[in-house]
Motif scaffolding. Sequence first.
Motif, PDB file in Angstrom:
ATOM      1  N   ALA A  96      70.435  38.805  77.716  1.00 29.93           N
ATOM      2  CA  ALA A  96      70.807  39.962  76.894  1.00 29.93           C
ATOM      3  C   ALA A  96      71.410  41.055  77.772  1.00 29.93           C
ATOM      4  O   ALA A  96      72.442  41.653  77.431  1.00 29.93           O
ATOM      5  N   ALA A  97      70.765  41.322  78.916  1.00 30.08           N
ATOM      6  CA  ALA A  97      71.244  42.383  79.808  1.00 30.08           C
ATOM      7  C   ALA A  97      72.659  42.073  80.295  1.00 30.08           C
ATOM      8  O   ALA A  97      73.525  42.952  80.322  1.00 30.08           O
ATOM      9  N   ALA A  98      72.885  40.822  80.638  1.00 33.05           N
ATOM     10  CA  ALA A  98      74.195  40.442  81.183  1.00 33.05           C
ATOM     11  C   ALA A  98      75.298  40.534  80.132  1.00 33.05           C
ATOM     12  O   ALA A  98      76.468  40.653  80.459  1.00 33.05           O
ATOM     13  N   ILE A 112      71.215  43.463  72.384  1.00 38.48           N
ATOM     14  CA  ILE A 112      69.832  43.833  72.081  1.00 38.48           C
ATOM     15  C   ILE A 112      68.995  42.586  72.279  1.00 38.48           C
ATOM     16  O   ILE A 112      69.474  41.471  72.064  1.00 38.48           O
ATOM     17  N   CYS A 113      67.729  42.765  72.708  1.00 37.95           N
ATOM     18  CA  CYS A 113      66.878  41.600  72.887  1.00 37.95           C
ATOM     19  C   CYS A 113      65.559  41.786  72.148  1.00 37.95           C
ATOM     20  O   CYS A 113      64.900  42.814  72.297  1.00 37.95           O
ATOM     21  N   VAL A 114      65.196  40.799  71.351  1.00 39.25           N
ATOM     22  CA  VAL A 114      63.849  40.783  70.774  1.00 39.25           C
ATOM     23  C   VAL A 114      62.908  40.337  71.893  1.00 39.25           C
ATOM     24  O   VAL A 114      63.136  39.303  72.512  1.00 39.25           O
ATOM     25  N   LEU A 172      54.302  43.888  77.359  1.00 42.52           N
ATOM     26  CA  LEU A 172      55.362  44.839  76.994  1.00 42.52           C
ATOM     27  C   LEU A 172      55.887  45.533  78.247  1.00 42.52           C
ATOM     28  O   LEU A 172      57.101  45.639  78.464  1.00 42.52           O
ATOM     29  N   MET A 173      54.954  45.995  79.089  1.00 44.15           N
ATOM     30  CA  MET A 173      55.369  46.718  80.296  1.00 44.15           C
ATOM     31  C   MET A 173      56.184  45.816  81.225  1.00 44.15           C
ATOM     32  O   MET A 173      57.167  46.238  81.826  1.00 44.15           O
ATOM     33  N   GLU A 174      55.748  44.574  81.322  1.00 45.06           N
ATOM     34  CA  GLU A 174      56.451  43.611  82.173  1.00 45.06           C
ATOM     35  C   GLU A 174      57.895  43.423  81.685  1.00 45.06           C
ATOM     36  O   GLU A 174      58.856  43.459  82.468  1.00 45.06           O
ATOM     37  N   LEU A 175      58.024  43.258  80.355  1.00 46.56           N
ATOM     38  CA  LEU A 175      59.355  43.067  79.776  1.00 46.56           C
ATOM     39  C   LEU A 175      60.205  44.322  79.901  1.00 46.56           C
ATOM     40  O   LEU A 175      61.387  44.271  80.250  1.00 46.56           O
ATOM     41  N   LEU A 176      59.582  45.469  79.644  1.00 52.60           N
ATOM     42  CA  LEU A 176      60.308  46.736  79.691  1.00 52.60           C
ATOM     43  C   LEU A 176      60.831  46.997  81.102  1.00 52.60           C
ATOM     44  O   LEU A 176      62.002  47.345  81.301  1.00 52.60           O
ATOM     45  N   GLU A 177      59.957  46.791  82.092  1.00 54.39           N
ATOM     46  CA  GLU A 177      60.373  47.047  83.476  1.00 54.39           C
ATOM     47  C   GLU A 177      61.489  46.102  83.906  1.00 54.39           C
ATOM     48  O   GLU A 177      62.441  46.493  84.562  1.00 54.39           O
ATOM     49  N   ARG A 178      61.358  44.866  83.490  1.00 51.49           N
ATOM     50  CA  ARG A 178      62.403  43.900  83.863  1.00 51.49           C
ATOM     51  C   ARG A 178      63.743  44.285  83.216  1.00 51.49           C
ATOM     52  O   ARG A 178      64.781  44.307  83.886  1.00 51.49           O
ATOM     53  N   GLY A 179      63.676  44.633  81.932  1.00 47.58           N
ATOM     54  CA  GLY A 179      64.898  45.007  81.217  1.00 47.58           C
ATOM     55  C   GLY A 179      65.547  46.234  81.832  1.00 47.58           C
ATOM     56  O   GLY A 179      66.763  46.272  82.081  1.00 47.58           O
ATOM     57  N   LEU A 180      64.740  47.251  82.105  1.00 46.11           N
ATOM     58  CA  LEU A 180      65.287  48.482  82.701  1.00 46.11           C
ATOM     59  C   LEU A 180      65.862  48.189  84.074  1.00 46.11           C
ATOM     60  O   LEU A 180      66.916  48.709  84.447  1.00 46.11           O
ATOM     61  N   GLY A 214      69.216  47.065  83.985  1.00 42.02           N
ATOM     62  CA  GLY A 214      70.203  48.028  83.492  1.00 42.02           C
ATOM     63  C   GLY A 214      70.248  48.167  81.979  1.00 42.02           C
ATOM     64  O   GLY A 214      71.138  48.810  81.436  1.00 42.02           O
ATOM     65  N   MET A 215      69.273  47.574  81.285  1.00 39.00           N
ATOM     66  CA  MET A 215      69.265  47.729  79.824  1.00 39.00           C
ATOM     67  C   MET A 215      68.745  49.106  79.435  1.00 39.00           C
ATOM     68  O   MET A 215      67.958  49.716  80.154  1.00 39.00           O
TER      69      MET A 215
END
Lengths: 261, 312
Positions: free
Chosen positions: A117-119, A123-125, A144-152, A155-156
């Motif tokens: 999604a980031a690439a 948007i990513c569910v 959630l935190m793991e996913l959020l940190e990875r996404g951020l 660059g998401m």
Amino acid sequence: MAKFITIGERIHCISPSIRKAMAERDPEPILKRAKEQIDAGATYLDVNIGPAESDGPELMTWAVQLIQSNFDNVPLAFDTANKKAIEAGISVYNRSKGKPIVNSADAGDRIEYLDLAAANDAICVALCSKAGVPSDNDERMSYLMELLERGLGLGMEAEDMWFDPLFLVIKGMQDKQMDVLEFIRMIAEQGLNSTGGLSNNSNGMPKHIRPIMDSAMVAMAMMCGLTSAIVNPCDLRLMETIKSCDIIKNNNLYADSYLEI
Amino acid sequence: MPFTKKPHAFKAAINEVTLGTGDKAVTIGGENTYPFYTFDNTTKNKPVIGAEVSDIGYENEPEGYKAFFGTEDMVERAKKAAAMDEVAFICLHFAGADPFGANKSVEECIEKAKAVAAAVDKPLVIMGCKNLEKDTELFSKVSEALAGKNIVVLSAREENYKTVGASAGLAYNQKVSAESAVDINLAKQLNVLMMQLGVNPKSMVMNLGSAAAGYGYEYVASTMDRVRAAALGQNDTQLQMPVITPVSTETWAVKESVAEEADMPEWGSREERGIDMEVVTAAASLSAGSDAVILKHPESIRTIYKLIDALC
């Protein structure tokens, strides 16, 4: 607040007519279901082509172009285990009505869907689970935190990660329902977006009960701050409930014809 | 830490609607920020001013007004108003059609409208007499008589939107204003109904209601604010029509603008008071989201034009 976003779930290869249409590249059954859902008020349409191991990219490309060209570039969610198919779909996707949605990543084996999604500026569910159902909200929050940190980190924008609390079936997990709702509130309190397969809750119930239970669930979930759901938009009771909740939440200005628009 | 400016232009925008034809056609709407928030984005089309020319009441106009126009003749006054650079369109106000007033016939009004249309090249907005039956007939027939002129009829209301929408909006492809008297839910509902009737939303404008400052104006301002917030913040396509606000018809009817100096010597010049009422009300309407205001006095028109020019 923005209006609640519905993602129509009815273009799904689990349906025999859709599976056949996808296999034979027959547009009619797919266009019929797309139209029904759009007419019923769906914002996004989910396109689930299943594992599609042999011809995923080609099938997704065909489906995306078919649906978008017939319905004014309606925004789509890409739902398949085949990542190449998602990439191929996004490469021909028209963004004028909204970013594509990748459905879905989790904190386990599917975490790389977030990278996908980031690439692709999608948007990513993001399912707040790893393997199986999380035991409590602390565990959900850690995912959630793991996913959020990875996404951020990739660059998401935080708003492009729609966290899925994982709706649970009432027949069997009745005692967990309030946990799910509480977790939705925890997501909302952080200012994050959320979505999920709402009708999981009524799985196994008689057909005439499901719209009632789904409507009650969506109303309670919207009260807790749910911003989107993957639903059957042809369920009139459910859609009327969502529209009414949007009015009560002041997400949409009331007019006497609000159910018709 | 250095200050980082974060402009807040919305993803949604107000519809652009073009009035009139040819070189003097004017486009209103198009903005994706709150009014005059030029720090968020440049204003796509500046708000504009329409000049109200009424078919009755010239004898009661203040001296400065009479000095400027010099004649009761509606066509001549429309020509003089249209010659002002500050005026973007002419609003022909057929107040005299009121059956409980001068009761001028629809045919007479249409003859005047046609004469003005032949004499001026700026867009025309047709305002009725507020009598529902008469206005419905007038709007339908004037839409036919001025077919191709891309006029605006001001306005379709809850009681007559079907007839007015069908004739002005559908049959003759004119622009239709939907009028809701400071009722935000009705404003949206009327737009929904007109769209369900088949009127193109890009052919619609809104008159959200008006009042003179001090006469319930706060309801007008909050309604306009809320409509603009829904249109832009919630991307509400049923509310993205540009707003035309008649100002002069309200402000020149209140005691501050009507009472003669002889009766109210402590209030000073009647004409100045009337201009002040018109200017403050117009300025407030523009800052609440009007894309066009309709004014009467040349001095008010010049003043508001300067204000708009300075702010965007």
